[in-house]
Design a protein around this motif. Sequence first.
Motif, PDB file in Angstrom:
ATOM      1  N   ASN A  18       0.827  -1.204   0.000  1.00 53.69           N
ATOM      2  CA  ASN A  18       0.000   0.000   0.000  1.00 53.69           C
ATOM      3  C   ASN A  18       0.867   1.262   0.000  1.00 53.69           C
ATOM      4  O   ASN A  18       0.537   2.257  -0.643  1.00 53.69           O
ATOM      5  CB  ASN A  18      -0.957  -0.013   1.195  1.00 53.69           C
ATOM      6  N   ILE A  33      -7.168  -6.026  -3.815  1.00 56.17           N
ATOM      7  CA  ILE A  33      -7.977  -5.503  -2.705  1.00 56.17           C
ATOM      8  C   ILE A  33      -7.670  -4.021  -2.506  1.00 56.17           C
ATOM      9  O   ILE A  33      -8.586  -3.195  -2.371  1.00 56.17           O
ATOM     10  CB  ILE A  33      -7.718  -6.308  -1.419  1.00 56.17           C
ATOM     11  N   ILE A  34      -6.392  -3.675  -2.517  1.00 50.14           N
ATOM     12  CA  ILE A  34      -5.992  -2.268  -2.360  1.00 50.14           C
ATOM     13  C   ILE A  34      -6.536  -1.442  -3.522  1.00 50.14           C
ATOM     14  O   ILE A  34      -7.048  -0.336  -3.338  1.00 50.14           O
ATOM     15  CB  ILE A  34      -4.455  -2.150  -2.262  1.00 50.14           C
ATOM     16  N   ARG A  74      -9.179  -2.078  -5.397  1.00 53.24           N
ATOM     17  CA  ARG A  74     -10.634  -1.966  -5.249  1.00 53.24           C
ATOM     18  C   ARG A  74     -10.994  -0.971  -4.148  1.00 53.24           C
ATOM     19  O   ARG A  74     -11.873  -0.126  -4.319  1.00 53.24           O
ATOM     20  CB  ARG A  74     -11.213  -3.350  -4.946  1.00 53.24           C
ATOM     21  N   ASN A  75     -10.308  -1.033  -3.013  1.00 49.57           N
ATOM     22  CA  ASN A  75     -10.592  -0.132  -1.888  1.00 49.57           C
ATOM     23  C   ASN A  75     -10.325   1.332  -2.237  1.00 49.57           C
ATOM     24  O   ASN A  75     -10.965   2.225  -1.685  1.00 49.57           O
ATOM     25  CB  ASN A  75      -9.775  -0.521  -0.650  1.00 49.57           C
ATOM     26  N   ASN A  76      -9.396   1.564  -3.146  1.00 49.56           N
ATOM     27  CA  ASN A  76      -9.068   2.928  -3.557  1.00 49.56           C
ATOM     28  C   ASN A  76      -9.841   3.366  -4.804  1.00 49.56           C
ATOM     29  O   ASN A  76      -9.602   4.451  -5.325  1.00 49.56           O
ATOM     30  CB  ASN A  76      -7.560   3.052  -3.824  1.00 49.56           C
ATOM     31  N   HIS A  77     -10.733   2.505  -5.308  1.00 51.82           N
ATOM     32  CA  HIS A  77     -11.506   2.812  -6.521  1.00 51.82           C
ATOM     33  C   HIS A  77     -10.567   3.240  -7.648  1.00 51.82           C
ATOM     34  O   HIS A  77     -10.813   4.223  -8.344  1.00 51.82           O
ATOM     35  CB  HIS A  77     -12.569   3.880  -6.251  1.00 51.82           C
TER      36      HIS A  77
END
Length: 173
Positions: free
Chosen positions: A28, A66-67, A69-72
């Motif tokens: 991240n 995942i990172i 997706r979480n940050n769009h």
Amino acid sequence: MGKDTILPNMLNHEFKILHYIDTIGCTNCHLQLFDWKLYMKELKSSSIDIALIFVVFTKNYEEFEIIQRNNHFFYPVIYDYNGLLNKKNQFPTYPYPLHTFLLDRNNKVLAIGNPINNESIRNIFDKIIYFGSIFGILSTIIGTLIWKQLFYIGVTVLLLIFIIEVISLIFEV
């Protein structure tokens, strides 16, 4: 995300930012996806023809997704499963910011460094991109105007030749 996709126009841009990420350590931390998203939004709001190309080499692609997706973060990402880009180019391991390249339309390197991590590099990128875009627009406009003028001159010359031919036919008869 995580699907093979053909992106035929990915390289057909006035400018491209190629960012190579080797996620040794904190994935991240290295990605800074939110910052990249803001920077690209800023550039694109100025109608600049630019693409962001992320090339990722990581041991954990699921964590990366995942990172992402979480940050769009929906910019194209190329998975370099074998680290071939780094092997071919031998990027230095330190300093890390030398993994980001500003490329022109022909993929020529214009600047090196990470505009997200370094304000000076960001200023360099911005100047090249903004002035390059303005120059590109002006040269297109000037080129179009010159071609229009040449076209009108050509039509005028052809018209004059036609008139001379008509007049010569009238007076010969």
